[in-house]
Design a protein around this motif. Structure first.
Motif, PDB file in Angstrom:
ATOM      1  N   SER A 109     -51.601  54.882  15.798  1.00  0.00           N
ATOM      2  CA  SER A 109     -52.401  56.078  15.578  1.00  0.00           C
ATOM      3  C   SER A 109     -52.748  56.174  14.105  1.00  0.00           C
ATOM      4  N   MET A 110     -53.853  56.872  13.821  1.00  0.00           N
ATOM      5  CA  MET A 110     -54.312  57.012  12.442  1.00  0.00           C
ATOM      6  C   MET A 110     -54.211  58.468  11.998  1.00  0.00           C
ATOM      7  N   CYS A 111     -53.685  58.659  10.800  1.00  0.00           N
ATOM      8  CA  CYS A 111     -53.609  59.985  10.201  1.00  0.00           C
ATOM      9  C   CYS A 111     -55.026  60.441   9.855  1.00  0.00           C
ATOM     10  N   SER A 112     -55.359  61.667  10.194  1.00  0.00           N
ATOM     11  CA  SER A 112     -56.708  62.170   9.917  1.00  0.00           C
ATOM     12  C   SER A 112     -56.885  62.587   8.454  1.00  0.00           C
ATOM     13  N   LEU A 113     -55.794  62.679   7.695  1.00  0.00           N
ATOM     14  CA  LEU A 113     -55.909  63.038   6.281  1.00  0.00           C
ATOM     15  C   LEU A 113     -56.062  61.804   5.395  1.00  0.00           C
ATOM     16  N   CYS A 114     -55.123  60.858   5.516  1.00  0.00           N
ATOM     17  CA  CYS A 114     -55.117  59.718   4.593  1.00  0.00           C
ATOM     18  C   CYS A 114     -55.630  58.420   5.213  1.00  0.00           C
ATOM     19  N   LEU A 115     -55.902  58.435   6.511  1.00  0.00           N
ATOM     20  CA  LEU A 115     -56.419  57.286   7.255  1.00  0.00           C
ATOM     21  C   LEU A 115     -55.452  56.090   7.266  1.00  0.00           C
ATOM     22  N   THR A 116     -54.158  56.374   7.200  1.00  0.00           N
ATOM     23  CA  THR A 116     -53.137  55.343   7.354  1.00  0.00           C
ATOM     24  C   THR A 116     -52.792  55.255   8.837  1.00  0.00           C
ATOM     25  N   SER A 120     -46.951  54.599  17.142  1.00  0.00           N
ATOM     26  CA  SER A 120     -47.167  55.909  17.762  1.00  0.00           C
ATOM     27  C   SER A 120     -46.254  57.001  17.232  1.00  0.00           C
ATOM     28  N   SER A 121     -45.052  56.681  16.791  1.00  0.00           N
ATOM     29  CA  SER A 121     -44.147  57.711  16.293  1.00  0.00           C
ATOM     30  C   SER A 121     -44.438  58.103  14.845  1.00  0.00           C
ATOM     31  N   GLY A 122     -45.327  57.397  14.160  1.00  0.00           N
ATOM     32  CA  GLY A 122     -45.598  57.664  12.746  1.00  0.00           C
ATOM     33  C   GLY A 122     -46.702  58.661  12.494  1.00  0.00           C
ATOM     34  N   VAL A 123     -47.439  59.027  13.525  1.00  0.00           N
ATOM     35  CA  VAL A 123     -48.504  60.028  13.422  1.00  0.00           C
ATOM     36  C   VAL A 123     -48.322  60.981  14.597  1.00  0.00           C
ATOM     37  N   ALA A 124     -48.464  62.273  14.317  1.00  0.00           N
ATOM     38  CA  ALA A 124     -48.317  63.259  15.387  1.00  0.00           C
ATOM     39  C   ALA A 124     -49.361  64.352  15.228  1.00  0.00           C
ATOM     40  N   LEU A 125     -49.698  64.956  16.344  1.00  0.00           N
ATOM     41  CA  LEU A 125     -50.563  66.130  16.309  1.00  0.00           C
ATOM     42  C   LEU A 125     -49.732  67.287  15.775  1.00  0.00           C
ATOM     43  N   TYR A 165     -54.091  65.255  13.367  1.00  0.00           N
ATOM     44  CA  TYR A 165     -53.141  64.149  13.461  1.00  0.00           C
ATOM     45  C   TYR A 165     -52.753  63.770  12.040  1.00  0.00           C
ATOM     46  N   ILE A 166     -51.459  63.901  11.724  1.00  0.00           N
ATOM     47  CA  ILE A 166     -50.970  63.712  10.358  1.00  0.00           C
ATOM     48  C   ILE A 166     -49.743  62.795  10.389  1.00  0.00           C
ATOM     49  N   CYS A 167     -49.543  62.042   9.309  1.00  0.00           N
ATOM     50  CA  CYS A 167     -48.344  61.203   9.166  1.00  0.00           C
ATOM     51  C   CYS A 167     -47.107  62.084   9.376  1.00  0.00           C
ATOM     52  N   THR A 168     -46.198  61.660  10.239  1.00  0.00           N
ATOM     53  CA  THR A 168     -45.038  62.494  10.534  1.00  0.00           C
ATOM     54  C   THR A 168     -44.102  62.657   9.353  1.00  0.00           C
ATOM     55  N   ASP A 169     -44.154  61.750   8.384  1.00  0.00           N
ATOM     56  CA  ASP A 169     -43.311  61.912   7.193  1.00  0.00           C
ATOM     57  C   ASP A 169     -44.037  62.700   6.100  1.00  0.00           C
ATOM     58  N   LEU A 170     -45.273  63.096   6.347  1.00  0.00           N
ATOM     59  CA  LEU A 170     -46.089  63.895   5.426  1.00  0.00           C
ATOM     60  C   LEU A 170     -46.194  63.258   4.040  1.00  0.00           C
ATOM     61  N   ALA A 171     -46.206  61.933   3.992  1.00  0.00           N
ATOM     62  CA  ALA A 171     -46.270  61.199   2.727  1.00  0.00           C
ATOM     63  C   ALA A 171     -47.668  60.647   2.466  1.00  0.00           C
ATOM     64  N   CYS A 172     -48.688  61.311   2.943  1.00  0.00           N
ATOM     65  CA  CYS A 172     -50.070  60.845   2.801  1.00  0.00           C
ATOM     66  C   CYS A 172     -50.418  60.513   1.353  1.00  0.00           C
ATOM     67  N   GLY A 213     -50.630  46.199   8.311  1.00  0.00           N
ATOM     68  CA  GLY A 213     -51.821  46.659   9.034  1.00  0.00           C
ATOM     69  C   GLY A 213     -51.999  48.162   8.984  1.00  0.00           C
ATOM     70  N   GLY A 214     -51.126  48.870   8.252  1.00  0.00           N
ATOM     71  CA  GLY A 214     -51.167  50.329   8.214  1.00  0.00           C
ATOM     72  C   GLY A 214     -52.235  50.903   7.311  1.00  0.00           C
ATOM     73  N   ARG A 215     -52.684  50.150   6.323  1.00  0.00           N
ATOM     74  CA  ARG A 215     -53.771  50.601   5.474  1.00  0.00           C
ATOM     75  C   ARG A 215     -54.925  49.643   5.660  1.00  0.00           C
ATOM     76  N   LEU A 216     -56.068  50.167   6.004  1.00  0.00           N
ATOM     77  CA  LEU A 216     -57.262  49.348   6.154  1.00  0.00           C
ATOM     78  C   LEU A 216     -57.752  48.912   4.780  1.00  0.00           C
ATOM     79  N   GLU A 217     -58.289  47.730   4.709  1.00  0.00           N
ATOM     80  CA  GLU A 217     -58.874  47.268   3.451  1.00  0.00           C
ATOM     81  C   GLU A 217     -60.152  48.065   3.220  1.00  0.00           C
ATOM     82  N   GLU A 218     -60.257  48.666   2.048  1.00  0.00           N
ATOM     83  CA  GLU A 218     -61.425  49.474   1.715  1.00  0.00           C
ATOM     84  C   GLU A 218     -61.923  49.093   0.329  1.00  0.00           C
ATOM     85  N   SER A 219     -63.193  49.337   0.117  1.00  0.00           N
ATOM     86  CA  SER A 219     -63.762  49.068  -1.199  1.00  0.00           C
ATOM     87  C   SER A 219     -63.662  50.283  -2.117  1.00  0.00           C
TER      88      SER A 219
END
Length: 164
Positions: free
Chosen positions: A80-87, A91-96, A115-122, A135-141
């Motif tokens: 799952s992807m966090c809607s704040l930081c896009l990490t 399935s247990s690392g992101v929760a509604l 949907y936010i990282c469950t450890d809130l470490a965004c 694979g948790g962070r997408l490569e971005e420019s």
């Protein structure tokens, strides 16, 4: 983010009563927080696994919100992807997480969720201070600063929804 005290944190909550804010579990390690790397302070309640808290500067004010985690679906191996930081996380690392609105309008929609990282470490994921699983962070420019701006804009949009 500026360094926060327990009193500042407790007085910032907008979607719970003053009594609830007085009783909530504030992190004991406030002095050790990496304030210069945080866009918000987020933590889980050690006594209530479905409860967490988020405090951020928003619109020139310090805003604290109580959040509830939706029950986890077991047996899912998806990411799952966090809607704040896009990490992305297993399935247990992101929760509604849902928050009651600060001002109730009488409508059916009295809470909002993201949907936010469950450890809130965004903030730490965006800055590379905390590593996501492979694979948790997408490569971005985008630069780190642009990622931070995007994360804070997404957080701001979420907080804005609490006052509608």
């Amino acid at each position: 983010m500026r360094e926060l005290t327990e009193d500042l944190i407790r007085n910032s909550f907008v979607n719970c009563s003053k009594g609830e804010a007085k009783r909530l579990a504030v992190p004991r390690d406030l002095a050790e927080q990496p304030w210069e790397d945080l866009d918000f302070l987020g933590w889980r309640d050690p006594g209530a696994p479905d409860r967490c808290y988020l405090v951020a500067e928003h619109g020139g004010e310090l805003i604290g919100v109580t959040l509830r985690l939706a029950p986890r679906q077991t047996g899912s191996m998806r990411r799952s992807m966090c809607s704040l930081c896009l990490t992305t996380h297993p399935s247990s690392g992101v929760a509604l997480m849902s928050a009651r609105k600060a001002r109730r309008t009488g409508s059916e929609a009295d809470s909002v969720g993201e949907y936010i990282c469950t450890d809130l470490a965004c903030s730490l994921y965006v800055r590379g201070k905390k590593k996501a699983e492979p694979g948790g962070r997408l490569e971005e420019s985008l630069t780190t600063e642009e990622k931070i701006e995007r994360t804070t804009a997404r957080l701001s949009a979420f907080l804005d929804k609490l006052f509608v």
